[in-house]
Design an enzyme around this catalytic site. Structure first.
Site, PDB file in Angstrom:
ATOM      1  N   GLY A 283       0.825  -1.203   0.000  1.00 54.05           N
ATOM      2  CA  GLY A 283       0.000   0.000   0.000  1.00 54.05           C
ATOM      3  C   GLY A 283       0.860   1.255   0.000  1.00 54.05           C
ATOM      4  O   GLY A 283       0.681   2.145  -0.811  1.00 54.05           O
ATOM      5  N   ALA A 284       1.806   1.306   0.928  1.00 54.62           N
ATOM      6  CA  ALA A 284       2.673   2.468   1.041  1.00 54.62           C
ATOM      7  C   ALA A 284       3.809   2.122   1.985  1.00 54.62           C
ATOM      8  O   ALA A 284       3.731   1.137   2.718  1.00 54.62           O
ATOM      9  CB  ALA A 284       1.896   3.668   1.584  1.00 54.62           C
ATOM     10  N   MET A 285       4.857   2.958   1.964  1.00 54.91           N
ATOM     11  CA  MET A 285       6.059   2.658   2.749  1.00 54.91           C
ATOM     12  C   MET A 285       6.571   3.910   3.440  1.00 54.91           C
ATOM     13  O   MET A 285       6.716   4.957   2.821  1.00 54.91           O
ATOM     14  CB  MET A 285       7.108   2.070   1.796  1.00 54.91           C
ATOM     15  CG  MET A 285       8.407   1.712   2.465  1.00 54.91           C
ATOM     16  SD  MET A 285       8.188   0.428   3.730  1.00 54.91           S
ATOM     17  CE  MET A 285       9.492   0.894   4.867  1.00 54.91           C
ATOM     18  N   GLU A 286       6.855   3.740   4.738  1.00 53.71           N
ATOM     19  CA  GLU A 286       7.123   4.888   5.622  1.00 53.71           C
ATOM     20  C   GLU A 286       8.574   5.343   5.634  1.00 53.71           C
ATOM     21  O   GLU A 286       9.012   5.935   6.627  1.00 53.71           O
ATOM     22  CB  GLU A 286       6.711   4.503   7.047  1.00 53.71           C
ATOM     23  CG  GLU A 286       7.589   3.421   7.713  1.00 53.71           C
ATOM     24  CD  GLU A 286       7.083   2.005   7.537  1.00 53.71           C
ATOM     25  OE1 GLU A 286       6.311   1.761   6.587  1.00 53.71           O
ATOM     26  OE2 GLU A 286       7.465   1.126   8.345  1.00 53.71           O
TER      27      GLU A 286
ATOM     28  N   HIS B 265       4.025   6.180  11.523  1.00 57.01           N
ATOM     29  CA  HIS B 265       5.229   5.354  11.613  1.00 57.01           C
ATOM     30  C   HIS B 265       6.467   6.183  11.930  1.00 57.01           C
ATOM     31  O   HIS B 265       7.461   5.638  12.412  1.00 57.01           O
ATOM     32  CB  HIS B 265       5.487   4.643  10.282  1.00 57.01           C
ATOM     33  CG  HIS B 265       4.939   3.250  10.206  1.00 57.01           C
ATOM     34  ND1 HIS B 265       5.103   2.327  11.204  1.00 57.01           N
ATOM     35  CD2 HIS B 265       4.270   2.599   9.225  1.00 57.01           C
ATOM     36  CE1 HIS B 265       4.538   1.176  10.843  1.00 57.01           C
ATOM     37  NE2 HIS B 265       4.021   1.318   9.646  1.00 57.01           N
TER      38      HIS B 265
ATOM     39  N   HIS C  95      -1.391   6.381   8.589  1.00 59.16           N
ATOM     40  CA  HIS C  95      -0.589   5.230   9.028  1.00 59.16           C
ATOM     41  C   HIS C  95       0.905   5.474   8.772  1.00 59.16           C
ATOM     42  O   HIS C  95       1.728   5.321   9.681  1.00 59.16           O
ATOM     43  CB  HIS C  95      -1.072   3.978   8.284  1.00 59.16           C
ATOM     44  CG  HIS C  95      -0.321   2.737   8.608  1.00 59.16           C
ATOM     45  ND1 HIS C  95      -0.752   1.828   9.543  1.00 59.16           N
ATOM     46  CD2 HIS C  95       0.846   2.247   8.137  1.00 59.16           C
ATOM     47  CE1 HIS C  95       0.115   0.830   9.623  1.00 59.16           C
ATOM     48  NE2 HIS C  95       1.103   1.065   8.777  1.00 59.16           N
ATOM     49  N   GLU C  96       1.241   5.838   7.545  1.00 56.96           N
ATOM     50  CA  GLU C  96       2.667   6.000   7.214  1.00 56.96           C
ATOM     51  C   GLU C  96       3.253   7.171   7.986  1.00 56.96           C
ATOM     52  O   GLU C  96       4.395   7.129   8.425  1.00 56.96           O
ATOM     53  CB  GLU C  96       2.874   6.184   5.708  1.00 56.96           C
ATOM     54  CG  GLU C  96       2.254   5.089   4.835  1.00 56.96           C
ATOM     55  CD  GLU C  96       2.610   3.670   5.236  1.00 56.96           C
ATOM     56  OE1 GLU C  96       3.709   3.456   5.791  1.00 56.96           O
ATOM     57  OE2 GLU C  96       1.780   2.753   5.017  1.00 56.96           O
TER      58      GLU C  96
HETATM   59 ZN   LIG Z   1       2.859   0.047   8.447  1.00 56.66          ZN
END
Ligand SMILES: [Zn+2]
Length: 886
Positions: free
Chosen positions: A273-276, A313, A309-310
């Site tokens: 989905g996505a990366m922090e 993080h 969410h990201e």
């Molecule tokens: Zn996560």
């Protein structure tokens, strides 16, 4: 001949790294056909390592070594060994600089791990083990280093050069290197030490949306969202989501951003989905791009949640990271809990909870009952990519939520503060987190820690006895947990069990436990700790209906012998909105399970009128809380029904559910039609909670009406499809038509594609709605779509939409002739050669194969064996299919 069985990594084998890396100087030179990476690592022996003479071992994956030097002197070939997945230097000093130069081929990188090429340029994904695909490194989260990164690339084709941290220098290098076309470079430095999985870089042609945010301490932070050229009008909502998340984290957790700039880059080819990544989040376009005409209410909500969410993080994941991948839920479970709370504050809290539990029951409970069952802290893995699971994420969040419930909101906040005070800048374990919560709250969480180590969904069997003369109600609670692979016996867990007692008038009865001087509160959180416990409530003047597990206070299966009158009472009157919904689901479940048996016995089911009346009341109450009504009027899913059965009959499940929907539509036609009109939203589109709630109830009504197979309703549906000024209404109409064998179906699908063929995310919806259609020809259509211009096996979003769509289509995937299984095996094998992470995810479609009849089992088994016996199969897919077959 078979390939060797991949190695298993065990938690019990954890040892601190033999070396630490204090700084990394990367020079990344992007050429047309390859990229050259020069890395200089400042290394030293780790004083905490037990082996002070260990050789230096660097991880590697698909790297071509060109040069290697130690403290500036080239190493002779005899001084090091290069193997497929590592570089070993047997003799090194206590402290030194190591320089390696290697070539990588991002344009051939179909795994989308490490550095890879997409339509608009080059992007990275390093979690969990992608950095070793960029350079030689000790690629594990407990090795934290400061990074300085210089990127060189063609100026016209890749004008944007980004990495973590701050831009410290840039320039035009064409005159120096004498190269045409013109090249440029940029150097980034990240002041925060970080594990390699948080490294990111981008070299691409992108448009930029800029904004800023003043933190509560008064710092001005620059915010940038980078997207494909021409899509700036689709990223305003994501920017607002980011600012909402920043404000929320300051207000709720006192956490402020530590950077001067924060960047989000969207890319269409992305496994997750996505990366922090620190300061440079990389997102799947799905969670950035949105405009009312191309994104649904659900898409907007997901953008809020994923951007949040990201961002969250940055503290829970980046500032304090995990020591090893077994601790993944330390960062993910906690951050999912935080994004759930953020969502609950933005939207409706009870509806958010209902949706979380629906998700848990659709994915995590089946996972916990199948061959991939694992604790929130797994004990072993072959491929860590396979453990980015519903258990680590969603059950992990439930575990954090239970701590929150047990110690209370204020103590939880104290625990978070203590956690950051103790561990900021470190790589730690779940025990460290729980210890901080225990120390801050003074609550003993020793037994609670079993939640991290025991797999399986616990079962609570509850009974009640009311004694009128003494006005006492006794609740007896037995807890158990079924065996899971490798864990035959389970110990009792510490479970927060929230209960209330609902009186005949619908009001809560004040709760007083035996031994307490006076009543206190209407909801009580009981701490369950033994396999059987009794709770005696006194001064209970009338026989109440117990409202158990309020707000779903623990991720368990609750069994209680409710009568349908009691459930109808709770559905109408329970003060706990979650349990009102749950009572409706229990009523529907009971009716559906009976209908399934009736159909299996060859007769038509008859549905109770009392159920129709209860549904009518919920519908009539719809305008007071349309989001809740839409949830309450949605029947339990086919997956959830399947989980309730010893042997799954997908045809009977599907037929029973459709029969009940049709019965409700016929019985309440006028009511659904009136509510459809009443919930129309006037004025321009807004994705806010209130209008979105009205659309969800209105579209639910349309869905029921479409069960009537009536030309008038179809005309209404077609009209909504054609006139909709937003994707929510258009998709709701299209999904209903896609389930319908009627002439309007093809018209709508064709028009939709013609209109949206240039928007990849909308094309994904078009693929998905066909793959999830209940019509008998769905598999044939999906196979046809595999060779349609709209599909691309190399793009994970397309795979999830089409192949994943069919996989989740219970009645068509589980066709008795095995065609669905055969199809999925073919696709998993084809995908495995391109992208093992995605292939292994798709292979999870076989998880529950042993719950089906002998004929289906034999089709599944041959499909699984065919995958397992494929030459060159990745360890990702091998792990999933071998566990399924074990
Ligand atoms: Zn996560």
């Amino acid at each position: 001949m078979r390939d060797p069985v991949p190695q298993v990594t065990y938690l019990k084998d954890y040892a601190p790294p033999a070396f630490l890396i204090t700084s990394v100087d990367l020079d990344v030179d992007i050429e047309d056909e390859f990229t050259r990476v020069r890395a200089t690592l400042a290394l030293q022996r780790n004083p905490r390592s037990a082996d002070s003479a260990a050789p230096l071992v660097l991880n590697a994956d698909e790297l071509e070594l060109e040069a290697i030097a130690l403290n500036g002197a080239p190493l002779p070939a005899s001084a090091y060994a290069v193997e497929a997945n590592r570089l070993t230097i047997s003799s090194v000093p206590a402290q030194f600089a190591l320089t390696t130069v290697c070539k990588i081929y991002p344009k051939q990188n179909t795994k989308l791990m490490g550095l890879y090429a997409s339509k608009d340029g080059y992007f990275t994904q390093c979690e969990a083990e992608g950095f070793r695909r960029i350079t030689y490194f000790i690629d594990r989260p407990d090795v934290m280093a400061r990074y300085s990164v210089t990127i060189h690339a063609d100026q016209a084709t890749y004008p944007v050069l980004l990495s973590n941290g701050n831009l410290v220098a840039s320039g035009d290098a064409s005159h120096q290197e004498g190269k045409t076309p013109a090249r440029h470079w940029a150097r980034w430095e990240d002041p925060f030490p970080k594990p390699s999985y948080l490294f990111a870089m981008v070299a691409a042609k992108l448009d930029k949306l800029e904004d800023s945010f003043v933190t509560r301490s008064g710092r001005n932070v620059g915010l940038q969202i980078y997207v494909e050229p021409g899509k700036l009008d689709q990223c305003g909502f994501a920017m607002q989501a980011l600012k909402k998340a920043m404000r929320w984290d300051e207000e709720v957790f006192g956490l402020e951003l530590d950077l001067d700039q924060y960047m989000i880059v969207a890319v269409g080819d992305f496994n997750m989905g996505a990366m922090e990544n620190k300061g440079l989040n990389i997102f799947n376009t799905k969670y950035v791009l949105a405009r009312p005409d191309i994104a649904t209410d659900g898409d907007f909500m997901h953008i809020d949640r994923v951007v949040g969410h990201e961002y969250f993080h940055n503290w829970t994941g980046n500032r304090v990271t995990c020591r090893d991948w077994f601790q993944l839920s330390l960062t993910e479970g906690l951050t999912v809990f935080r994004d759930q709370e953020f969502g609950a504050d933005l939207y409706s809290r009870p509806v958010a909870r209902i949706q979380e539990v629906r998700g848990l029951r659709a994915a995590q409970f089946p996972e916990d009952a199948g061959p991939m069952a694992h604790p929130v802290r797994p004990q072993s893995y072959m491929e860590i990519s396979n453990f980015y699971t519903a258990t680590v994420y969603e059950k992990g969040a439930e575990v954090v939520r239970m701590i929150h419930t047990l110690i209370g909101r204020e103590n939880f906040r104290k625990g978070m503060d203590l956690y950051f005070r103790r561990f900021d800048g470190q790589a730690v374990t779940m025990d460290d987190f729980v210890q901080a919560m225990q120390d801050a709250s003074g609550t003993d969480l020793a037994q609670f820690r079993r939640w991290y180590d025991q797999a399986g969904t616990p079962v609570l069997e509850v009974s009640s006895a009311y004694d009128a003369p003494s006005q006492r109600l006794t609740l007896t609670v037995k807890q158990s947990c079924p065996p899971t692979p490798g864990q035959p016996d389970k110990l009792p867990l510490h479970i927060p069990f929230a209960v209330g007692l609902v009186g005949g008038d619908g009001d809560d009865i004040a709760l007083q436990l035996e031994g307490e001087g006076r009543p206190g509160g209407a909801t009580r959180v009981l701490s369950l700790k033994s396999s059987e416990e009794h709770f005696v409530f006194v001064s209970v003047g009338q026989k109440p209906v117990p409202s158990l597990l309020r707000s779903f206070s623990a991720p368990v299966i609750l069994k209680y012998p409710y009568t349908s009158e009691e459930l109808t009472h709770l559905l109408a009157r329970d003060a706990d909105a979650f349990n009102r919904w749950e009572a409706g689901q229990r009523l529907a479940l009971d009716i559906l399970l009976r209908a399934i048996s009736t159909l299996q016995a060859g007769t038509e089911p008859v549905f109770r009128e009392s159920f129709v009346a209860a549904v009518a009341r919920v519908l009539a109450d719809g305008p007071t809380d349309p989001a809740f009504a839409a949830e309450a009027l949605s029947l339990p899913s086919e997956v959830y029904l399947a989980e309730q059965m010893k042997m799954v009959n997908p045809d009977a499940i599907h037929a029973a559910r459709v029969r009940l929907r049709r019965h409700l539509a016929h019985s309440l036609r006028a009511e659904f039609a009136a509510m459809y009109v009443r919930q129309r939203v006037a004025g321009p589109y807004s994705p806010d909670a209130d209008p979105a709630a009205r659309r969800s109830l209105r579209n639910l009504c349309l869905g029921y009406l479409m069960e009537l197979d009536d030309p008038e309703v179809r005309a209404l549906c077609m009209e909504q499809f054609d006139r909709a000024d937003n994707m929510t209404d258009a998709m709701a109409a299209l999904a209903a038509l896609a389930n319908c064998d009627c002439p309007e179906r093809a018209q709508a699908l064709d028009r939709f594609y013609a209109k949206w063929r240039g928007e990849p995310l909308v094309v994904d919806k078009w693929l998905g709605v066909q793959a999830t259609s209940r019509l008998p020809g769905t598999l044939t259509q999906v196979i046809r779509l595999l060779s349609h211009e709209a599909f691309n096996m190399r793009n994970p979003n397309k795979v999830y939409a089409l192949i994943g769509g069919l996989r989740s289509n219970q009645v068509r995937f589980h066709a008795a002739d095995g065609a669905g299984y055969h199809f999925l095996a073919d696709q998993v094998i084809a995908l495995d050669a391109l992208n093992p992470t995605v292939a292994a995810r798709m292979a999870r479609g076989f998880d529950r194969w042993r719950k089906f009849d002998a004929v289906r089992q034999s089709h599944s088994r041959s499909a699984l064996e065919r995958i397992r016996d494929t030459r060159g199969l990745s360890k990702d897919t091998f792990e999933v299919v071998s566990r399924a077959l074990a």
